[in-house]
Design a protein around this motif. Structure first.
Motif, PDB file in Angstrom:
ATOM      1  N   ALA A 148      47.610 136.114  87.718  1.00 49.46           N
ATOM      2  CA  ALA A 148      48.130 136.584  89.012  1.00 49.46           C
ATOM      3  C   ALA A 148      47.686 138.386  89.149  1.00 49.46           C
ATOM      4  CB  ALA A 148      49.946 136.900  89.172  1.00 49.46           C
ATOM      5  N   ILE A 149      47.717 139.386  88.474  1.00 43.99           N
ATOM      6  CA  ILE A 149      46.742 140.430  88.736  1.00 43.99           C
ATOM      7  C   ILE A 149      45.839 140.359  89.568  1.00 43.99           C
ATOM      8  CG2 ILE A 149      45.704 140.250  86.912  1.00 43.99           C
ATOM      9  CD1 ILE A 149      47.946 143.237  87.006  1.00 43.99           C
ATOM     10  N   PHE A 150      45.029 139.121  89.497  1.00 38.53           N
ATOM     11  CA  PHE A 150      44.053 139.533  90.753  1.00 38.53           C
ATOM     12  C   PHE A 150      43.928 139.684  92.068  1.00 38.53           C
ATOM     13  CE2 PHE A 150      42.160 138.024  86.560  1.00 38.53           C
ATOM     14  CZ  PHE A 150      41.392 139.134  86.117  1.00 38.53           C
ATOM     15  N   PRO A 151      45.330 138.663  92.595  1.00 32.96           N
ATOM     16  CA  PRO A 151      45.660 138.918  93.687  1.00 32.96           C
ATOM     17  C   PRO A 151      45.931 140.182  94.237  1.00 32.96           C
ATOM     18  CG  PRO A 151      46.158 136.415  92.478  1.00 32.96           C
ATOM     19  CD  PRO A 151      45.368 137.246  91.751  1.00 32.96           C
ATOM     20  N   ALA A 209      54.051 133.313  85.192  1.00 29.36           N
ATOM     21  CA  ALA A 209      54.928 134.214  83.268  1.00 29.36           C
ATOM     22  C   ALA A 209      55.497 132.250  82.717  1.00 29.36           C
ATOM     23  CB  ALA A 209      55.625 134.927  83.374  1.00 29.36           C
ATOM     24  N   ALA A 210      55.700 131.772  83.883  1.00 32.94           N
ATOM     25  CA  ALA A 210      55.960 130.275  83.860  1.00 32.94           C
ATOM     26  C   ALA A 210      54.984 129.586  82.643  1.00 32.94           C
ATOM     27  CB  ALA A 210      56.300 129.328  84.136  1.00 32.94           C
ATOM     28  N   VAL A 219      54.798 137.224  98.140  1.00 26.59           N
ATOM     29  CA  VAL A 219      54.406 136.337  97.409  1.00 26.59           C
ATOM     30  C   VAL A 219      53.940 136.890  95.885  1.00 26.59           C
ATOM     31  CG1 VAL A 219      51.677 136.262  97.079  1.00 26.59           C
ATOM     32  CG2 VAL A 219      53.307 135.666  99.389  1.00 26.59           C
ATOM     33  N   HIS A 220      54.139 137.666  95.668  1.00 19.40           N
ATOM     34  CA  HIS A 220      53.551 138.316  94.114  1.00 19.40           C
ATOM     35  C   HIS A 220      54.605 138.711  93.229  1.00 19.40           C
ATOM     36  CE1 HIS A 220      49.761 139.844  96.790  1.00 19.40           C
ATOM     37  NE2 HIS A 220      49.697 139.760  95.269  1.00 19.40           N
ATOM     38  N   LEU A 221      55.951 138.335  93.315  1.00 19.12           N
ATOM     39  CA  LEU A 221      56.856 137.985  92.717  1.00 19.12           C
ATOM     40  C   LEU A 221      56.753 136.272  92.403  1.00 19.12           C
ATOM     41  CD1 LEU A 221      60.037 140.169  94.166  1.00 19.12           C
ATOM     42  CD2 LEU A 221      58.285 140.903  92.377  1.00 19.12           C
TER      43      LEU A 221
END
Length: 96
Positions: free
Chosen positions: A55-58, A48-49, A39-41
């Protein structure tokens, strides 16, 4: 069946249940970690796109949950066998 044989069978059943419980706990953590990584990848790629850094918060929240889950599982099951190995080393030293 003799009382000794019954006791031995009961002990073997108890050990089997404990082994299955511990293996299930470790397997649960491994599945949790695999889903976390997948999920995090994906979230990192999407962030990034899009030029964002949300994405850092989740990652941090779920990472904390994964860490706590891992601590509970590996402390409850004796880690990676470290406790058992150290215990056996001490037993061997005391026998000498």
């Amino acid at each position: 069946m003799s009382p000794i044989a019954a006791s031995s069978t009961a002990q073997a059943d108890a050990l089997e249940r404990l082994a299955r419980k511990r293996a299930g706990m470790r397997m649960g953590w491994l599945i949790h970690a695999t889903v976390f990584l997948a999920v995090h990848l994906l979230l990192a790629g999407l962030s990034a796109a899009g030029g964002r850094h949300g994405a850092i918060f989740p990652f941090l929240g779920w990472g904390l949950g994964l860490t706590i889950h891992g601590a509970v599982v590996f402390l409850h099951t004796g880690g990676f066998g470290l406790h058992e190995r150290l215990l056996q080393q001490e037993r061997n030293r005391l026998k000498l």
